[in-house]
Every structure is written in C-alpha cells, then in structure tokens.
Enzyme design. Structure first.
Site, PDB file in Angstrom:
ATOM      1  N   HIS A 174      -5.350  12.907  -1.673  1.00  0.00           N
ATOM      2  CA  HIS A 174      -3.956  13.246  -1.385  1.00  0.00           C
ATOM      3  C   HIS A 174      -3.316  13.814  -2.649  1.00  0.00           C
ATOM      4  O   HIS A 174      -3.581  13.354  -3.763  1.00  0.00           O
ATOM      5  CB  HIS A 174      -3.179  12.015  -0.915  1.00  0.00           C
ATOM      6  CG  HIS A 174      -3.693  11.450   0.368  1.00  0.00           C
ATOM      7  ND1 HIS A 174      -3.228  11.842   1.602  1.00  0.00           N
ATOM      8  CD2 HIS A 174      -4.658  10.525   0.605  1.00  0.00           C
ATOM      9  CE1 HIS A 174      -3.872  11.186   2.548  1.00  0.00           C
ATOM     10  NE2 HIS A 174      -4.753  10.368   1.971  1.00  0.00           N
TER      11      HIS A 174
ATOM     12  N   PHE B 279       4.372  10.209   1.503  1.00  0.00           N
ATOM     13  CA  PHE B 279       4.414   8.745   1.416  1.00  0.00           C
ATOM     14  C   PHE B 279       4.680   8.334  -0.027  1.00  0.00           C
ATOM     15  O   PHE B 279       4.419   9.068  -0.982  1.00  0.00           O
ATOM     16  CB  PHE B 279       3.110   8.111   1.928  1.00  0.00           C
ATOM     17  CG  PHE B 279       1.881   8.471   1.140  1.00  0.00           C
ATOM     18  CD1 PHE B 279       1.497   7.742   0.012  1.00  0.00           C
ATOM     19  CD2 PHE B 279       1.081   9.539   1.521  1.00  0.00           C
ATOM     20  CE1 PHE B 279       0.362   8.061  -0.703  1.00  0.00           C
ATOM     21  CE2 PHE B 279      -0.056   9.877   0.808  1.00  0.00           C
ATOM     22  CZ  PHE B 279      -0.418   9.136  -0.308  1.00  0.00           C
TER      23      PHE B 279
ATOM     24  N   PHE C  54       0.835  -1.211   0.000  1.00  0.00           N
ATOM     25  CA  PHE C  54       0.000   0.000   0.000  1.00  0.00           C
ATOM     26  C   PHE C  54       0.869   1.261   0.000  1.00  0.00           C
ATOM     27  O   PHE C  54       1.066   1.869  -1.045  1.00  0.00           O
ATOM     28  CB  PHE C  54      -0.942  -0.027   1.208  1.00  0.00           C
ATOM     29  CG  PHE C  54      -1.972   1.071   1.217  1.00  0.00           C
ATOM     30  CD1 PHE C  54      -2.864   1.226   0.162  1.00  0.00           C
ATOM     31  CD2 PHE C  54      -2.046   1.973   2.280  1.00  0.00           C
ATOM     32  CE1 PHE C  54      -3.801   2.246   0.167  1.00  0.00           C
ATOM     33  CE2 PHE C  54      -2.980   2.991   2.300  1.00  0.00           C
ATOM     34  CZ  PHE C  54      -3.863   3.123   1.233  1.00  0.00           C
TER      35      PHE C  54
ATOM     36  N   GLN D 178       5.256   5.623   4.642  1.00  0.00           N
ATOM     37  CA  GLN D 178       5.089   7.033   5.019  1.00  0.00           C
ATOM     38  C   GLN D 178       6.254   7.499   5.878  1.00  0.00           C
ATOM     39  O   GLN D 178       6.763   6.760   6.719  1.00  0.00           O
ATOM     40  CB  GLN D 178       3.767   7.207   5.780  1.00  0.00           C
ATOM     41  CG  GLN D 178       3.408   8.655   6.105  1.00  0.00           C
ATOM     42  CD  GLN D 178       2.030   8.755   6.722  1.00  0.00           C
ATOM     43  OE1 GLN D 178       1.191   7.883   6.500  1.00  0.00           O
ATOM     44  NE2 GLN D 178       1.782   9.798   7.496  1.00  0.00           N
TER      45      GLN D 178
END
Length: 449
Positions: free
Chosen positions: A127, A114, A61, A64
């Site tokens: 984002h 991230f 995924f 970060q």
C-alpha cells in the site's frame, strides 16, 4: 522512536479533515508520492469525501474510509481509472498515524484510504504511504476505534464532515464540476375508493341509502342543494319568499357631520366621572406579611454584609497606607545613608586629589620633597622604637596608620613547674594501674594463689 521520525522525509502539503471525532491534521509527502497526493488533494477540493463514513475499523490495525458508497465497494480516482502504487524506501509502516491508500491488489488505487492504528509491517510494499497525522490531532484519530464494532464494521460509524486544503503543492489543480441529478417527483394518481358494504352487518340497508343519495346527487348536479331538496318533509317549502323590489333611497351621510357626532360622543364619555370604588381595601394576608418580613430581613442582612465589607476595605486601605509610609521612611533613610557614604567618598577623593596636586613637579624640588618625606619616616620609626610618641604628627597621618610597629620580645620564657597546679592542670587516672586498684580495695590474683 526518534530514529524513525528522522528517517522520514519532509512534507510539502497539508489537509484538514473535519470529522465527528474532531479535527485531523494531515501532512502529505507530495514529492515522494506525486500521483497519490494529487489525487487526494483534488478529491478534497471537489468535496468528494464530504459526509463519507469510516466503513471499516480493525482495532490496533487500521481505520478505513473514503468510499462514497459506504461499504468498501465504491470510489474512483481523478484519472478515471486505478493508478499505480508509489513506494519510497524512507516511508515505512513502523508506527501509528500514517495515511495510506487502500486497494484491492497491485496498482489498484482509487479514492479509499486508511489510517494506521499501530505498526503494520505486513502492509509494506503493498500500500502507498503518502501522508501522516501531526500534532495532538492523532488522539482524535485514535477515537475512531472506540465504539461497537461487528465484523470489522462499526455499528455507529464516524464520518468526515468536511475537508479543507491548507497547503496545496500543486498549483495547476482545477476541481471538476460535479453534476447533480435532480429527480422529478412523480405525482401519485389517487384512485377513487370502492365501498364494500358486504363487510357490514347492515350492508343491504347502507347500500340502498347510498344508491338513493347518488340518484339525488345526479338530479341536482350544478345546483345548490337545501334541506327541502334532500328531505321529504311537507313542512319545508322549496318556494322562495317574495322580496319587495322597491329600492329605498339610502340617505347619503355627510362625512363631516359623522366626524362631528363622533367627537361629541367622545367628549361625553370623557366628562363622565370615574366611579370610585366604595369597597375598602382588604387586609393584607398573613402569608404576604410573612413574605414581606422575610424580604426586609434579607435586605437588612445584605446591608449589614455590605457595611462589613466597607469597613474591611477601609481597614485594608489604612493598613496599606501605613505600610506605604513605613516603606517611604525606610527608603528615605536608605537614600540618606547612601548619600552620606557617597559624600564621604567624595570628601576622601577630594582630599587625596588636593594632596596629589600639592606634590611638586619633576625636578630638583621633587627630589628634595621625597628626601624630606624619607627623613620624616625614619624619625618616626626611631621614635616608635625608643617608645617615644611624636606629638607633632598630624591627625591626618594618624588616621590612616591603623597598626603599630611591634618588635619581637627577646625576654626568656620560664618553664612551668610540674608540682604547681594551675588552672590548666588536669589529673590522669588509669584504672589498670596497680596503685589505683589497691585504692579501690581490689586484690591482685597472684597473691590469692
């Protein structure tokens, strides 16, 4: 996948992140997301991200980082407050290796960012995407998800060692000076220790001795202490010995005389014969002799190997020399052959050139010359037809005449006699023929019936 890369706009900025997993090259979309890229580049120039960790990793995924506190609660932008999101229709979460800002909600961007570890369409329009990882450094970024991770927090987190801005699209950025607070170290006051004699089995006696020693110390404060002051020994006296206060005149020594005496001493020591050792040399131990023999054998083997190598090199040299000679001979022969062919060509060219020059120029002479050649050709054809050879023909003319003139033979060709068996005769044998069957002794079925 090629269509995805074509849709993305060109980049205009570049930053190098030096991390514990290796270098990561990041290219920025400064034209599409100017506020976000300005914030990121200025923080990199100020060294804001130096020694910060990747505090949150979700396999497949995101990874970060960018929080100086290291827990996801810190970080601020260069604007002093959170800035707005910047979305672009050609920038989408369709692959891994994208750089985006982390936030706690809408228009809540600070310093945290991230990297995507896969396609994340659920983050679209939530984002701000402002960069991408280029080249083989994407494989270094993928190492961030390796290791032990518990509750989205790596147990041994990787960190950013240093950041370098390779291409800055914003020429007006001026890094802010960071004020480093120097904390003064307070000296700890040493408290005098308190002796608790009640903890000891002989505490009363130790306490009495301690009191006596403190009394004596108070008595002789500022004075030097000796054994007769501390101990009650009658043999020890506190009186000092009387020293004669007569100061003997110390004889002054001349430095030149002192140097002369030192030189004489050195000469005497130099003249002393060196004592020769009367003891005979001990015999060499068997172990040492064995080691010496091994060394000799090794040296001998090394020498033989070197000799063999020298012989092999000589053989190779002679072989190469002979080979080179053969190649030179073949090359010379080839060159001679080429020269011979070229010479033949030149001779042939010169011959036909001379013939061309011998031809008469245009006019009556040229016409007569052509008629003579035609007459000569007719005579030659007639002689060939009659079977007579013209001996007067020049050898030069015979040289180019390779084929003879042949006419069709009009004599009748007789047919072959079928009863005569020549060399090209062959017999046809059919096993289904009745005659052939009778020859083999077979009977016809109809006769049997």
């Amino acid at each position: 996948m090629s269509s995805v890369y074509i849709l993305e706009p060109p980049t205009s900025g570049k930053v190098l992140l030096k991390t514990t997993v290796g270098d990561i090259d990041v290219e920025l979309w400064a034209k599409e997301t100017p506020k976000t890229c300005r914030n990121f580049i200025q923080l990199c120039l100020e060294g804001y991200y130096d020694n910060t960790i990747f505090h949150r990793v979700v396999k497949g995924f995101i990874a970060q980082g960018g929080d100086p506190n290291g827990d996801g609660t810190g970080g601020e932008s260069i604007y002093g407050e959170p800035f707005k999101d910047e979305f672009h229709q050609r920038l989408r979460f369709t692959r891994r290796g994208l750089l985006a800002m982390a936030n706690g909600g809408k228009d809540d961007n600070g310093s945290q960012f991230f990297f995507t570890l896969g396609a994340t369409p659920e983050l679209q329009d939530k984002h701000t995407i402002f960069g991408k990882i280029t080249g083989d450094t994407i494989f270094n970024m993928l190492k961030l998800e390796d290791g032990l991770i518990r509750d989205e927090r790596p147990i041994y987190p990787h960190k950013i060692i240093k950041t370098e801005v390779l291409n800055n699209p914003f020429a007006d950025i001026q890094p802010r000076l960071r004020q480093v607070e120097v904390k003064e170290k307070k000296k700890k006051e040493k408290k005098p220790g308190v002796k608790n004699f009640k903890l000891l089995s002989f505490g009363e006696e130790a306490e009495e001795d301690e009191e006596e020693s403190t009394r004596v110390n108070e008595k002789f404060v500022g004075k030097g202490k000796s054994t007769h002051d501390v101990l009650d020994d009658p043999k020890l006296s506190s009186k000092t010995e009387d020293v004669d206060e007569e100061n003997d005149d110390v004889e002054e020594v001349n430095p030149e005389e002192q140097l002369e005496s030192i030189r004489k001493k050195l000469k005497r020591e130099h003249k002393k014969p060196v004592p020769t050792s009367t003891t005979t040399a001990e015999p060499i131990d068997t172990y040492e002799s064995f080691l010496e023999e091994e060394r000799r054998e090794k040296k001998k083997k090394q020498f033989e190997e070197i000799q063999k190598e020298i012989q092999n090199v000589k053989k190779e040299y002679h072989k190469n020399k002979l080979k080179k000679k053969e190649e030179d001979i073949i090359a010379t022969e080839k060159k001679v052959q080429e020269d011979k062919t070229i010479q033949e060509y030149k001779d042939e060219f010169d011959k036909y050139k001379n013939k061309k020059d011998a031809l008469p120029k245009k006019g009556a002479g040229r016409e007569q010359f052509t008629l003579n050649l035609l007459e000569k050709f007719k005579k030659k054809i007639q002689s060939m037809k009659d079977g007579e050879e013209n001996e007067e023909d020049n050898e030069e003319e015979q040289a180019w005449l390779k084929h003879r003139l042949c006419f069709q033979d009009k004599n009748p060709v007789l047919a072959k006699d079928a009863n005569r068996k020549d060399d090209d005769w062959f017999e046809i044998y059919d096993p289904r023929n009745a005659l052939n069957k009778r020859r083999r002794g077979e009977t016809v079925e109809k006769f049997k019936k």
